[in-house]
Design an enzyme around this catalytic site. Structure first.
Site, PDB file in Angstrom:
ATOM      1  N   HIS A 163       0.815  -1.213   0.000  1.00  0.00           N
ATOM      2  CA  HIS A 163       0.000   0.000   0.000  1.00  0.00           C
ATOM      3  C   HIS A 163       0.847   1.261   0.000  1.00  0.00           C
ATOM      4  O   HIS A 163       0.345   2.344  -0.282  1.00  0.00           O
ATOM      5  CB  HIS A 163      -0.977   0.003   1.176  1.00  0.00           C
ATOM      6  CG  HIS A 163      -0.363   0.194   2.518  1.00  0.00           C
ATOM      7  ND1 HIS A 163      -0.107  -0.845   3.384  1.00  0.00           N
ATOM      8  CD2 HIS A 163       0.035   1.304   3.167  1.00  0.00           C
ATOM      9  CE1 HIS A 163       0.415  -0.375   4.496  1.00  0.00           C
ATOM     10  NE2 HIS A 163       0.510   0.935   4.393  1.00  0.00           N
ATOM     11  N   ASP A 194       0.474  -7.661   1.278  1.00  0.00           N
ATOM     12  CA  ASP A 194       0.827  -6.257   1.495  1.00  0.00           C
ATOM     13  C   ASP A 194       2.343  -6.055   1.539  1.00  0.00           C
ATOM     14  O   ASP A 194       2.862  -5.362   2.410  1.00  0.00           O
ATOM     15  CB  ASP A 194       0.185  -5.732   2.784  1.00  0.00           C
ATOM     16  CG  ASP A 194       0.118  -4.207   2.815  1.00  0.00           C
ATOM     17  OD1 ASP A 194       0.471  -3.581   1.817  1.00  0.00           O
ATOM     18  OD2 ASP A 194      -0.277  -3.653   3.866  1.00  0.00           O
ATOM     19  N   SER A 272       4.868   2.185   7.993  1.00  0.00           N
ATOM     20  CA  SER A 272       4.583   1.120   7.039  1.00  0.00           C
ATOM     21  C   SER A 272       5.829   0.725   6.271  1.00  0.00           C
ATOM     22  O   SER A 272       6.531   1.576   5.713  1.00  0.00           O
ATOM     23  CB  SER A 272       3.518   1.574   6.046  1.00  0.00           C
ATOM     24  OG  SER A 272       2.252   1.555   6.621  1.00  0.00           O
TER      25      SER A 272
END
Length: 621
Positions: A163, A194, A272
Site C-alpha cells: 500500500h 501487502d 509502514s
C-alpha cells in the site's frame, strides 16, 4: 475459506477482540483501511476535485478498525502518545526507573540497542500516487505524495508495504543520513500479503550498506523493535515492545487472512514497510497496520517472516508474484455432537464440514458439499477448524542459499537438499492452536495438497490442486485502470471493492445497495472471467430521457442474452443489428434504446464530456 461471521446490515457497536475464533475485523470489514490508509481520504471526486457528496446513507461506525499506516504529505498534527522508550535520530534513551528495569522492559531496551547497527539498512520511501477515478473511469485523480519506510535485503532489493507504493507514478528512496533521493523501480507487488519489492539501478545507493538478515518467528513476550520514519520528524524513529499475540488475522490492504504478529510497540503513519527486529538485531517482520479504537492503545501488527519468505520465494520461482492459494471452499465448524452423528462421524473423528465449493476452484469436481475434511497434508483438523502445527511439519526447500529452509518456527540459514523429517509431537506454540488456513497459505499457486475427507461414512483421500482466489467482486484491481463502456450516455462498469469504496466511502459495507452487498458477501463466480456489470451512471442527453436516476444497478442481460462480463456486453452492443438495444437490469427494470439513434448520439456525448473513447483500452483487444 474461513468460517467468517457475515454482517447482515447492522453496524457493530463494540470492538471485538481479534482472536482466531472471533476476529475483531472480518475479511470484509478489514477493507476499511481508515483515516491513514494507503489510499487518499475516501471522497468521490470529479476531475480530481474532492466532493463531500456521497451516495447512500449511514452513520459513523464505532467499532475499532485496522488501519494501514502511511505518512501523507498533508497538514496534520501527530498524535502525542507516551512511550517507555523514545529516541531521536536513532539514539536510544534508557529509562532508569526501577519499575521498568526488569523482564520484558529490559528485553525491549536490549532489542533496541542490538537493532541499532542494522538501522543503516532502513530507508525512507517517497511515492507519488495517481489513483484511478472510478466515478470518471476514463481519467485519474489528482496525484498526491506519501512517505513510508522500507529496508534493504539481499540481491540489491528493498522491501516495503504494497500500500506504500500502490498506484505509483514515481518512487524514490533515501538512506539514513543521506541528502540524496534515488529513483526506484517496483519489481513486484504482493497485494494479498501487502509486501512490495523495489530496486535501485544507481550503484551509489548500495555502497556502504549491509542487507538485513531474517530471524526466527518470535514467541510470545519476545522483545521487538520497530524502526521506521513515522510522522513527526524526518529522522529515523525506534519504538520497542513485545509480541503479544500470534495468529491468523485479516490484512487490511486486500482483506486476506494470513499469519500475523500483534505487538504493543507503537506503529504510526509512516512506519509502514519498516522492519521489526528481535533482540539479536535480526528482522522478524514488516510493520504494516494498527488497530485504532478509543479503548485500544499501541496495538500494532507485523507481517511475520514466513509470509515474507513466501513472497520472496514466489517471486524467485516465477519471476512475478502469483499470490497465496486457497482451497476454494466455505466450511462450518463441527462442534455440535448431533451434527457430527448426522454425517456419520465416529467419536474419535474430527474435522470441518464443507458448505460450498467455488465453481472456479480446481477441486470443484473432487470435493462436494457436506464432505467433512479430516486432514490437510497429513495434519489433523479439529472440529473448530484449528490445527496443531509442528515446527517441521511445513519444512520447505529454497533455492536461495541465504534463505535456507523456512518453516513456521525455525529459519535455518544453510542450504539443504531435502526437508527435515516431520516431528508432529511438537506444537505450534505451547498450549496454542492455529487455523488450518495457515497450512494452505504455506503452499504456492499450482501446488498439490493431500486432503482426507469423510463422505457418507467413508474415508476418501484426494490430491487437489490449489489456486488463487477468484472473487466475483475482486478485492483489488492490482494497479490496473478501471474498465468502462459507454453507449447512449450509459456508463457501464465492472464492480470491485475499490469501486464500492470510491462510490460509497469507507462505510460502503453499510451504505452500498443491499443487492450489491449480497453479491459481495455471498456470491461465487461461476467462471474465471465472470464480472458483475452495473450501470454506473447516466450522462444526461436527449436519447436517455427518463433514465437519469439509474445508478449502480446490475445489468442482467442484453437482448435476452446473459451478461457474463463487461467485455462480452461491449461486444454484443457493438455487433447488435437489431432495431432496439434492450438491457435487463436488476429490480426488474429495463432500458430500451433505438440502436441507430443510441450509437449516433454516443459520439456527441463523448465530445460533450471530453471522453477520449467509448471503451477502456482493455476492452479493445
Amino acid at each position: 475459506m474461513a468460517d467468517l461471521k457475515r454482517k447482515r446490515g447492522r453496524k457493530p457497536k463494540t470492538v471485538v477482540d481479534n482472536s482466531a475464533d472471533a476476529p475483531g475485523i472480518s475479511s470484509k470489514e478489514a477493507l476499511d483501511d481508515g483515516v491513514l490508509s494507503a489510499t487518499p481520504v475516501e471522497t468521490a471526486t470529479t476531475n480530481g476535485d474532492p466532493q463531500t457528496h456521497r451516495r447512500g446513507r449511514g452513520r459513523p461506525k464505532k467499532g475499532g478498525k485496522h488501519e494501514e499506516e502511511v505518512d501523507r504529505d498533508i497538514a496534520a498534527s501527530p498524535e502525542r502518545r507516551g512511550h517507555r522508550f523514545a529516541d531521536h535520530n536513532g539514539d536510544i534513551t534508557t529509562v532508569l526507573s526501577g519499575d521498568l528495569r526488569h523482564g520484558a522492559e529490559l528485553a525491549a531496551v536490549a532489542a533496541a540497542a542490538k537493532a541499532a547497527p542494522s538501522m543503516d539498512a532502513v530507508v525512507k520511501v517517497f511515492c507519488v500516487h495517481t489513483e484511478p477515478n472510478f466515478s470518471l473511469p476514463w481519467q485519474r485523480k489528482r496525484q498526491y505524495s506519501s512517505s513510508s519506510s522500507g529496508f534493504i535485503i539481499g540481491g540489491r532489493r528493498v522491501l516495503t508495504n504494497a500500500h506504500s507504493v500502490e498506484h505509483h507514478t514515481q518512487v524514490k528512496l533515501k538512506k539514513r543520513g543521506s541528502d540524496t533521493k534515488y529513483l526506484a523501480t517496483v519489481l513486484s507487488i504482493g497485494t494479498e500479503c501487502d509486501i512490495a519489492m523495489l530496486t535501485v539501478n544507481d550503484d551509489e545507493f548500495w555502497e556502504g550498506v549491509s542487507p538485513l538478515e531474517f530471524g526466527d518467528l518470535p514467541a510470545l513476550q519476545d522483545a521487538v523493535t520497530v524502526v521506521g520514519y513515522p510522522i513527526g520528524g524526518d529522522t529515523i524513529s525506534v519504538t520497542s515492545g513485545v509480541v503479544s499475540r500470534i495468529e491468523i488475522l485479516s490484512y487490511v490492504h486486500v482483506s486476506t487472512e494470513l499469519l500475523g504478529l500483534q505487538i504493543d510497540a507503537a506503529i504510526n503513519s509512516g512506519n509502514s514497510g519498516g522492519p521489526a527486529f528481535n533482540d539479536k538485531g535480526k528482522c522478524v517482520g514488516i510493520a504494516f497496520q494498527s488497530l485504532k479504537h478509543e479503548d485500544a492503545e499501541n496495538i500494532g501488527y507485523v507481517i511475520p517472516t514466513p509470509v515474507i519468505m513466501h513472497f520472496i520465494q514466489d517471486y524467485e520461482k516465477n519471476g512475478a508474484y502469483t499470490g497465496f492459494p486457497i482451497i476454494g471452499i466455505e466450511w462450518q465448524k463441527m462442534e455440535n455432537p448431533d451434527l457430527r452423528l448426522s454425517v456419520g462421524m465416529a467419536h474419535n473423528q474430527k474435522g470441518v464440514r464443507i458448505r460450498r465449493v467455488e465453481p472456479t476452484a480446481p477441486e470443484s469436481n473432487v470435493l462436494m458439499p457436506s464432505d467433512v475434511i479430516l486432514s490437510f497434508d497429513g495434519v489433523d483438523i479439529a472440529n473448530d477448524g484449528t490445527v496443531v502445527v509442528s515446527p517441521y511439519t511445513r519444512a520447505q526447500k529454497y533455492p536461495l542459499g541465504w534463505l535456507g529452509i523456512m518453516d513456521l518456527g525455525n529459519l535455518h540459514r544453510y542450504a539443504c537438499k531435502e526437508p527435515l523429517a516431520p516431528k508432529r509431537d511438537v506444537p505450534f506454540r505451547h498450549g496454542e492452536r492455529i487455523g488450518f488456513s495457515y497450512l494452505v497459505s504455506q503452499k504456492y499457486t499450482g501446488d498439490d495438497a493431500q486432503v482426507k475427507v469423510l463422505r457418507k461414512s467413508k474415508i476418501l483421500e484426494f490430491k487437489i490442486k490449489l489456486n488463487a482466489h477468484k472473487r466475483l467482486i475482486p478485492a483489488h484491481i492490482k494497479g490496473k485502470p478501471p474498465s468502462y463502456y459507454i453507449v447512449g450516455g450509459f456508463v457501464f462498469s465492472a464492480v470491485s471493492v475499490p469501486y464500492l469504496r470510491s462510490e460509497y466511502g469507507k462505510d460502503y459495507e453499510f451504505d452500498a445497495p443491499v443487492k450489491l452487498l449480497d453479491k459481495l458477501l455471498h456470491a461465487m463466480a461461476q467462471s474465471i472471467d465472470e464480472q458483475l456489470v452495473v450501470v454506473s451512471q447516466v450522462l444526461v442527453a436527449d436519447i436517455n430521457i427518463g433514465y437519469e436516476e439509474l445508478v449502480n444497478t446490475q445489468v442482467i442481460a442484453f437482448n435476452g442474452k446473459p451478461v457474463k462480463n463487461l467485455k462480452s456486453l461491449a461486444n454484443m452492443v457493438e455487433a447488435c443489428k437489431e432495431e432496439y438495444l434492450k438491457f435487463d437490469l436488476d429490480y426488474n427494470q429495463i432500458v430500451v434504446l433505438q440502436t441507430k439513434n443510441a450509437k449516433a448520439a454516443t459520439s456527441d456525448i463523448l465530445a460533450m464530456h471530453c471522453i477520449p473513447s467509448a471503451m477502456s483500452d482493455d476492452l479493445k483487444t
